[in-house]
Motif scaffolding. Structure first.
Motif, PDB file in Angstrom:
ATOM      1  N   ARG A   1       0.862  -1.194   0.000  1.00 54.10           N
ATOM      2  CA  ARG A   1       0.000   0.000   0.000  1.00 54.10           C
ATOM      3  C   ARG A   1       0.891   1.234   0.000  1.00 54.10           C
ATOM      4  O   ARG A   1       1.958   1.250   0.612  1.00 54.10           O
ATOM      5  CB  ARG A   1      -0.901   0.042   1.247  1.00 54.10           C
ATOM      6  CG  ARG A   1      -1.789  -1.162   1.436  1.00 54.10           C
ATOM      7  CD  ARG A   1      -2.959  -1.151   0.441  1.00 54.10           C
ATOM      8  NE  ARG A   1      -3.835  -2.286   0.626  1.00 54.10           N
ATOM      9  CZ  ARG A   1      -3.765  -3.422  -0.063  1.00 54.10           C
ATOM     10  NH1 ARG A   1      -2.830  -3.582  -0.964  1.00 54.10           N
ATOM     11  NH2 ARG A   1      -4.629  -4.392   0.144  1.00 54.10           N
ATOM     12  N   VAL A   2       0.432   2.281  -0.621  1.00 54.06           N
ATOM     13  CA  VAL A   2       1.188   3.534  -0.666  1.00 54.06           C
ATOM     14  C   VAL A   2       1.446   4.045   0.746  1.00 54.06           C
ATOM     15  O   VAL A   2       2.512   4.573   1.048  1.00 54.06           O
ATOM     16  CB  VAL A   2       0.453   4.591  -1.520  1.00 54.06           C
ATOM     17  CG1 VAL A   2       1.136   5.945  -1.414  1.00 54.06           C
ATOM     18  CG2 VAL A   2       0.384   4.146  -2.965  1.00 54.06           C
ATOM     19  N   SER A   3       0.496   3.848   1.644  1.00 57.38           N
ATOM     20  CA  SER A   3       0.630   4.352   3.012  1.00 57.38           C
ATOM     21  C   SER A   3       1.838   3.745   3.745  1.00 57.38           C
ATOM     22  O   SER A   3       2.344   4.344   4.688  1.00 57.38           O
ATOM     23  CB  SER A   3      -0.647   4.081   3.807  1.00 57.38           C
ATOM     24  OG  SER A   3      -0.910   2.690   3.866  1.00 57.38           O
ATOM     25  N   GLN A   4       2.310   2.572   3.300  1.00 58.45           N
ATOM     26  CA  GLN A   4       3.491   1.969   3.919  1.00 58.45           C
ATOM     27  C   GLN A   4       4.759   2.766   3.626  1.00 58.45           C
ATOM     28  O   GLN A   4       5.744   2.657   4.341  1.00 58.45           O
ATOM     29  CB  GLN A   4       3.708   0.547   3.390  1.00 58.45           C
ATOM     30  CG  GLN A   4       2.630  -0.431   3.784  1.00 58.45           C
ATOM     31  CD  GLN A   4       2.801  -1.753   3.061  1.00 58.45           C
ATOM     32  OE1 GLN A   4       3.090  -1.791   1.875  1.00 58.45           O
ATOM     33  NE2 GLN A   4       2.632  -2.839   3.792  1.00 58.45           N
ATOM     34  N   PHE A   5       4.725   3.550   2.565  1.00 57.29           N
ATOM     35  CA  PHE A   5       5.920   4.250   2.111  1.00 57.29           C
ATOM     36  C   PHE A   5       5.804   5.763   2.253  1.00 57.29           C
ATOM     37  O   PHE A   5       6.545   6.507   1.642  1.00 57.29           O
ATOM     38  CB  PHE A   5       6.201   3.871   0.646  1.00 57.29           C
ATOM     39  CG  PHE A   5       6.186   2.386   0.420  1.00 57.29           C
ATOM     40  CD1 PHE A   5       7.232   1.599   0.874  1.00 57.29           C
ATOM     41  CD2 PHE A   5       5.123   1.776  -0.199  1.00 57.29           C
ATOM     42  CE1 PHE A   5       7.224   0.224   0.682  1.00 57.29           C
ATOM     43  CE2 PHE A   5       5.106   0.404  -0.399  1.00 57.29           C
ATOM     44  CZ  PHE A   5       6.159  -0.372   0.046  1.00 57.29           C
ATOM     45  N   THR A   6       4.840   6.208   3.076  1.00 58.25           N
ATOM     46  CA  THR A   6       4.670   7.643   3.261  1.00 58.25           C
ATOM     47  C   THR A   6       4.841   8.013   4.731  1.00 58.25           C
ATOM     48  O   THR A   6       4.654   7.192   5.619  1.00 58.25           O
ATOM     49  CB  THR A   6       3.267   8.102   2.797  1.00 58.25           C
ATOM     50  OG1 THR A   6       2.280   7.413   3.544  1.00 58.25           O
ATOM     51  CG2 THR A   6       3.069   7.880   1.317  1.00 58.25           C
TER      52      THR A   6
ATOM     53  N   SER B   1       8.224   8.831   1.777  1.00 63.05           N
ATOM     54  CA  SER B   1       9.421   8.847   2.624  1.00 63.05           C
ATOM     55  C   SER B   1      10.511   7.885   2.161  1.00 63.05           C
ATOM     56  O   SER B   1      11.394   7.548   2.926  1.00 63.05           O
ATOM     57  CB  SER B   1       9.029   8.510   4.068  1.00 63.05           C
ATOM     58  OG  SER B   1       8.486   7.209   4.124  1.00 63.05           O
ATOM     59  N   VAL B   2      10.465   7.442   0.929  1.00 66.07           N
ATOM     60  CA  VAL B   2      11.509   6.551   0.415  1.00 66.07           C
ATOM     61  C   VAL B   2      12.221   7.221  -0.742  1.00 66.07           C
ATOM     62  O   VAL B   2      11.646   8.035  -1.456  1.00 66.07           O
ATOM     63  CB  VAL B   2      10.938   5.187  -0.042  1.00 66.07           C
ATOM     64  CG1 VAL B   2      10.418   4.405   1.120  1.00 66.07           C
ATOM     65  CG2 VAL B   2       9.894   5.361  -1.099  1.00 66.07           C
ATOM     66  N   LYS B   3      13.458   6.855  -0.901  1.00 63.07           N
ATOM     67  CA  LYS B   3      14.263   7.360  -2.005  1.00 63.07           C
ATOM     68  C   LYS B   3      14.600   6.189  -2.913  1.00 63.07           C
ATOM     69  O   LYS B   3      14.633   5.037  -2.478  1.00 63.07           O
ATOM     70  CB  LYS B   3      15.564   7.997  -1.496  1.00 63.07           C
ATOM     71  CG  LYS B   3      15.348   9.131  -0.525  1.00 63.07           C
ATOM     72  CD  LYS B   3      14.875  10.360  -1.242  1.00 63.07           C
ATOM     73  CE  LYS B   3      14.763  11.512  -0.248  1.00 63.07           C
ATOM     74  NZ  LYS B   3      13.807  12.478  -0.621  1.00 63.07           N
ATOM     75  N   ALA B   4      14.876   6.482  -4.151  1.00 66.12           N
ATOM     76  CA  ALA B   4      15.265   5.434  -5.095  1.00 66.12           C
ATOM     77  C   ALA B   4      16.505   4.724  -4.576  1.00 66.12           C
ATOM     78  O   ALA B   4      17.457   5.340  -4.129  1.00 66.12           O
ATOM     79  CB  ALA B   4      15.538   6.049  -6.465  1.00 66.12           C
ATOM     80  N   GLY B   5      16.499   3.410  -4.598  1.00 67.67           N
ATOM     81  CA  GLY B   5      17.635   2.618  -4.154  1.00 67.67           C
ATOM     82  C   GLY B   5      17.661   2.310  -2.672  1.00 67.67           C
ATOM     83  O   GLY B   5      18.470   1.512  -2.227  1.00 67.67           O
ATOM     84  N   GLU B   6      16.798   2.929  -1.880  1.00 64.73           N
ATOM     85  CA  GLU B   6      16.785   2.702  -0.432  1.00 64.73           C
ATOM     86  C   GLU B   6      15.811   1.613  -0.014  1.00 64.73           C
ATOM     87  O   GLU B   6      15.777   1.226   1.132  1.00 64.73           O
ATOM     88  CB  GLU B   6      16.389   3.989   0.305  1.00 64.73           C
ATOM     89  CG  GLU B   6      17.413   5.071   0.270  1.00 64.73           C
ATOM     90  CD  GLU B   6      16.950   6.294   1.060  1.00 64.73           C
ATOM     91  OE1 GLU B   6      15.841   6.276   1.625  1.00 64.73           O
ATOM     92  OE2 GLU B   6      17.701   7.271   1.097  1.00 64.73           O
ATOM     93  N   LEU B   7      15.008   1.148  -0.931  1.00 66.12           N
ATOM     94  CA  LEU B   7      13.916   0.271  -0.569  1.00 66.12           C
ATOM     95  C   LEU B   7      14.091  -1.120  -1.160  1.00 66.12           C
ATOM     96  O   LEU B   7      14.461  -1.271  -2.311  1.00 66.12           O
ATOM     97  CB  LEU B   7      12.609   0.885  -1.093  1.00 66.12           C
ATOM     98  CG  LEU B   7      11.337   0.228  -0.630  1.00 66.12           C
ATOM     99  CD1 LEU B   7      11.193   0.375   0.871  1.00 66.12           C
ATOM    100  CD2 LEU B   7      10.166   0.868  -1.309  1.00 66.12           C
ATOM    101  N   ASN B   8      13.818  -2.121  -0.351  1.00 68.16           N
ATOM    102  CA  ASN B   8      13.865  -3.494  -0.811  1.00 68.16           C
ATOM    103  C   ASN B   8      12.484  -4.102  -0.578  1.00 68.16           C
ATOM    104  O   ASN B   8      12.256  -4.810   0.378  1.00 68.16           O
ATOM    105  CB  ASN B   8      14.950  -4.280  -0.072  1.00 68.16           C
ATOM    106  CG  ASN B   8      15.097  -5.676  -0.616  1.00 68.16           C
ATOM    107  OD1 ASN B   8      14.608  -5.980  -1.702  1.00 68.16           O
ATOM    108  ND2 ASN B   8      15.754  -6.530   0.129  1.00 68.16           N
TER     109      ASN B   8
END
Length: 180
Positions: free
Chosen positions: A77-82, A88-95
């Motif tokens: 869900r989008v709410s997991q990343f906000t 609140s995530v940047k490219a390359g920081e998320l797995n």
């Protein structure tokens, strides 16, 4: 000692050093000769093949791992990343398997020296419906294409009464005349 030799040889590929590490010989020349003999033994060959297969198997995702990835996509869900109203995530920081793409760009608001810079982050998640579809196919809940059920049942009727047998024979003859 052979097991230690196999493990060391599998890790390093150095036969003489592997033989010495396993405790076979302290002398370099005799360790190389012994390692050459060991590498021809069927048990050693079999053990090295087992180690190779285990390494290959560990590199390939099994059914449970594939299902976990698909489930992560379904539950994304989008709410997991906000954080509040910001991504609140940047490219390359998320797995996360659920995230297809994260892009961040800077946009100038206004003109000239008074222009303000704003950072815009776009988050694109994978399609959860496709992931559900794949999970259902893996669990054989349904499949692609038409399902054809072939039913070749045969009905055998045993007739003991001669009059009934004659009637059934007449029915069979009549069906043949009608083309059935």
């Amino acid at each position: 000692m052979r097991e230690t030799f196999c493990l060391r040889y599998f890790q390093t590929g150095k036969k003489g050093q592997s033989a010495r590490d396993a405790g076979f010989s302290k002398h370099a020349e005799s360790a190389n000769q012994l390692a050459t003999r060991l590498l021809k033994e069927p048990r050693v060959i079999q053990r090295l093949a087992e180690l190779q297969k285990a390494a290959e198997d560990a590199a390939i995702a099994d059914v449970v791992e594939r299902k976990k990835v698909l489930t992560e996509i379904v539950r994304g869900r989008v709410s997991q990343f906000t954080d509040g109203n910001r991504i609140s995530v940047k490219a390359g920081e998320l797995n996360s398997a659920a995230v297809a793409e994260v892009t961040t760009s800077e946009v100038k608001l206004g003109r000239g020296d008074d222009a303000l810079a704003a950072e815009i982050t776009k988050l694109k998640l994978r399609d959860p419906i496709s992931a559900i579809d794949l999970l259902n196919k893996m669990d054989k809940i349904y499949s692609d294409g038409a399902q054809v059920n072939i039913d070749n049942r045969t009905l055998n009727i045993i007739v003991r009464n001669p009059e009934s047998a004659a009637l059934i024979d007449r029915i069979g003859e009549r069906r043949q005349l009608d083309g059935d």
